[in-house]
Design an enzyme around this catalytic site. Structure first.
Site, short mmCIF file in Angstrom:
data_model
loop_
_atom_site.label_atom_id
_atom_site.label_comp_id
_atom_site.label_asym_id
_atom_site.label_seq_id
_atom_site.Cartn_x
_atom_site.Cartn_y
_atom_site.Cartn_z
N CYS A 1 8.11 4.44 19.35
CA CYS A 1 9.18 4.66 18.91
C CYS A 1 10.27 5.21 18.41
O CYS A 1 10.97 3.99 17.71
CB CYS A 1 9.68 3.59 20.86
SG CYS A 1 8.95 3.76 21.97
N SER B 1 -2.98 -3.72 0.84
CA SER B 1 -2.21 -4.23 1.06
C SER B 1 -2.65 -5.56 1.89
O SER B 1 -3.85 -5.86 2.96
CB SER B 1 -1.56 -3.62 2.50
OG SER B 1 -0.84 -4.12 2.52
N ALA B 2 -2.05 -6.75 1.01
CA ALA B 2 -2.06 -7.73 1.38
C ALA B 2 -1.58 -7.99 2.31
O ALA B 2 -2.95 -9.13 3.14
CB ALA B 2 -1.26 -8.97 -0.03
N HIS B 3 -0.59 -7.95 3.15
CA HIS B 3 -0.10 -8.68 5.03
C HIS B 3 -1.52 -7.89 5.67
O HIS B 3 -1.23 -8.28 7.05
CB HIS B 3 0.82 -7.75 4.96
CG HIS B 3 1.27 -6.77 5.40
ND1 HIS B 3 1.51 -6.28 6.94
CD2 HIS B 3 1.31 -5.76 4.84
CE1 HIS B 3 1.74 -5.20 6.70
NE2 HIS B 3 1.88 -4.81 5.42
N ALA C 1 0.96 -1.49 -0.17
CA ALA C 1 -0.02 0.00 -0.33
C ALA C 1 0.81 0.92 -0.16
O ALA C 1 0.48 2.15 -0.44
CB ALA C 1 -1.28 -0.41 1.10
N ASN D 1 -5.43 3.68 10.95
CA ASN D 1 -4.91 2.19 11.54
C ASN D 1 -5.00 2.05 13.59
O ASN D 1 -4.55 1.18 13.56
CB ASN D 1 -3.78 2.58 10.84
CG ASN D 1 -2.64 3.32 10.99
OD1 ASN D 1 -4.05 3.83 9.66
ND2 ASN D 1 -1.92 3.57 11.47
C1 LIG Z 1 -0.42 -1.16 6.80
C2 LIG Z 1 -1.05 0.46 6.16
C3 LIG Z 1 -0.03 0.68 5.06
C4 LIG Z 1 1.25 0.44 4.15
O1 LIG Z 1 0.77 -1.00 3.77
P1 LIG Z 1 2.22 -1.36 2.96
O2 LIG Z 1 1.94 -2.44 2.44
O3 LIG Z 1 3.12 -2.39 4.74
O4 LIG Z 1 3.43 -0.87 2.85
C5 LIG Z 1 -0.76 2.05 4.10
N1 LIG Z 1 -2.29 2.10 4.92
C6 LIG Z 1 -2.71 2.08 5.75
C7 LIG Z 1 -4.14 2.50 6.14
C8 LIG Z 1 -1.79 0.93 6.16
O5 LIG Z 1 -2.96 0.77 7.54
#
Ligand SMILES: *Cc1c(COP(=O)(O)O)cnc(C)c1O
Length: 403
Positions: free
Chosen positions: A342, A202-204, A74, A154
Site C-alpha cells: 500500500c 540482517s539482525a532484526h 541488509a 521474503n
Molecule cells: C529484510 C530484508 C532485507 C533488508 O534488511 P534490513 O536490515 O531491514 O535493511 C533485505 N533482503 C531481504 C531478503 C530481507 O528480507
C-alpha cells in the site's frame, strides 16, 4: 489470555529475544567505549565484545571472523555488495545477473547501476517462484562480474537451489552473492558448503536489533574485492567506515549464537502446516510458491516440500476478497503482511507474486503468514478461525460470487 494482535509477520521483523536485550544493555552504559579506541580499557573492552560477536556471526554461517563486516542492515550490505563489486571489477566487465523476485534492496541497487552504465539481466521465475538454472547459465557472458540471487524469498519463503547456483557461478568464474536475510538463523546456511562468495544478512530478522547487519566477503579462492561505499576512518578493514554500533553488534552476535542452538525446524513446520491446512480448508484458496497438491498434503513434522520453502512461511491467496479486507474483518486481530504494497497513491499488487504469474485479483487477495520462535499453537488456532470467519463474512456480502 491470548495477546492480540497475533503476530504472524516474522519475515517483516522479529522481536528482540530477551537474552539479546540483556546482552546489549551494559554496552549502552557501563561499557560504552569506542571499539576503535585501542589505547584504553573501555575501548579495548568494546573491541573484545565486537570480536566475540564477529565470531558468533561467522560461526552461524561457517565463515572466518575476518570475513564478516558489520553494516547498518541488509539493505546497506546489499548496496555495498552490488555497487562495491561493480566498482572493483569494472575492468573485467559491467554485467550483473539477478532475478525479478529479489528484495528491493537488491533490485533498486541494480537499477542504480543500470543508470551508471551497467547491464543487468533479470531472470524470470516460474509459477513456483523458481528460476531456471539453464537460463542462469545461458545468461553468463564474458563480462559478467556477479550473480546476485537470494537464499530464500521474503514474500513466499521459496528457497533457491543455492548449491546448484554456486556451482554454475564457479564453473564460469563469476562471483556469487546471496542475500540470505531470510535464511540465516532459520535454516542451515554455510558459505563454504553452499559456495557463497558474498553473503548479506540482517539482525532484526533473527531476533536481534534493528539497524544492524553484516556482509560476508570470501577471503580465499576467490578473494572477493569490494570498493567501500562509506569512507571515513577505515573501520571494518576499510570495507565500511563509521564508529561501530557496539550494543547492536553485541546483540547481533548473541542472536546468532542463540539461532545456532535453535535451528531445529520441526516444531515450527508443524505449526505452519497446521495453519496452512486450516486455511486451505477454506474454498477458493491456494498457496503461492508451491504446487497446490504438495501444499495441500503436508506430512506432520516434515516440510511440505523439503528444501524448497522456508519452514515458517506460507503465502496464501483467497479468491474474491482482498488481503486488507480480511485483516479489517478480523478486527486487526492478526498481524500479517498483505500481498499488495500500500503506497499512499496506489495499491500495487506484489511484484513477486506478479512475477510468478499470480493474477492481480488473486495477488490483492493474498496474505503472507510468517511464524517465529514465539508462535504458539493457540495463536495458530485463533488465526485459522478468525480468518475463516472473516473470509466467509466477506464472501457472504458478495451474493453473486462464484465461490
Ligand atoms: C529484510 C530484508 C532485507 C533488508 O534488511 P534490513 O536490515 O531491514 O535493511 C533485505 N533482503 C531481504 C531478503 C530481507 O528480507
Amino acid at each position: 489470555m491470548l495477546k492480540l494482535p497475533v503476530y504472524l509477520d516474522y519475515n517483516a521483523t522479529t522481536p528482540c529475544d530477551p537474552r539479546v536485550v540483556e546482552a546489549m544493555l551494559p554496552f549502552f552504559t557501563e561499557h560504552f567505549g569506542n571499539a576503535a579506541s585501542r589505547s584504553h580499557a573501555p575501548g579495548l573492552y568494546a573491541h573484545a565484545a565486537v570480536d566475540l560477536a564477529r565470531e558468533q556471526v561467522a560461526g552461524l554461517i561457517g565463515a572466518e571472523p575476518q570475513e564478516v563486516h558489520f553494516t547498518s542492515g541488509a539493505t546497506e550490505a546489499n548496496n555495498l555488495a552490488l555497487k562495491g563489486v561493480a566498482e572493483a571489477y569494472a575492468s573485467k566487465g559491467r554485467h550483473i545477473i539477478t532475478c525479478v523476485t529479489e528484495h528491493k534492496a537488491v533490485l533498486d541497487a541494480c537499477q542504480h547501476l543500470a543508470h551508471t552504465g551497467h547491464d543487468i539481466t533479470y531472470l524470470p521465475v516460474n509459477q513456483e517462484g523458481a528460476i531456471d538454472l539453464a537460463a542462469l547459465e545461458a545468461a553468463i557472458r564474458p563480462d559478467t562480474i556477479l550473480i546476485s540471487l537470494m537464499y530464500a524469498n521474503n514474500e513466499t519463503g521459496v528457497v533457491h537451489p543455492v548449491d546448484a547456483i554456486s556451482k554454475i557461478a564457479r564453473k564460469h568464474g563469476v562471483l556469487f552473492m546471496c542475500d540470505a536475510s531470510q535464511a540465516v538463523g532459520k535454516i542451515p546456511v554455510n558459505v563454504n558448503t553452499d559456495g557463497i562468495d558474498i553473503l548479506t544478512c540482517s539482525a532484526h530478522k533473527l531476533y536481534g536489533p534493528k539497524g544492524m547487519g553484516a556482509i560476508y566477503l570470501r577471503r580465499k579462492s576467490p578473494r572477493v574485492r569490494v570498493i567501500a561505499q562509506i569512507d571515513g576512518g577505515g573501520h571494518e578493514r576499510g570495507v565500511r567506515s563509521g564508529t561501530l554500533n557496539v550494543p547492536g553488534i553485541v546483540g547481533f552476535g548473541k542472536a546468532c549464537e542463540l539461532a545456532a542452538h535453535q535451528l531445529n525446524t520441526e516444531n515450527i513446520v508443524q505449526l505452519r502446516d497446521q495453519l496452512e491446512s486450516g486455511l486451505l480448508d477454506i474454498p477458493g484458496t491456494n498457496v503461492n510458491g508451491l504446487p497446490f497438491a504438495a501444499a495441500g498434503t503436508p506430512t506432520p513434522g516434515q516440510p511440505a516440500s523439503p528444501g524448497k520453502r522456508l519452514p515458517h512461511v506460507t503465502n496464501i491467496s483467497f479468491a474474491g476478497v482482498t488481503g486488507e479486507a480480511i485483516m479489517m474483518a478480523t478486527g486487526k486481530s492478526i498481524a500479517v503482511s498483505s500481498g499488495s504494497a500500500c503506497t499512499s497513491a496506489s495499491r500495487e499488487p506484489s511484484y513477486v507474486l506478479k512475477a510468478m504469474g499470480v493474477p492481480d485479483e488473486l495477488s490483492h487477495g493474498s496474505l503472507r503468514f510468517s511464524l517465529g520462535r514465539f508462535t504458539t499453537e493457540e495463536e495458530i488456532q485463533f488465526a485459522v478461525s478468525a480468518i475463516r470467519t472473516a473470509v466467509a463474512q466477506l464472501r457472504s456480502l458478495q451474493p453473486f460470487s462464484s465461490i
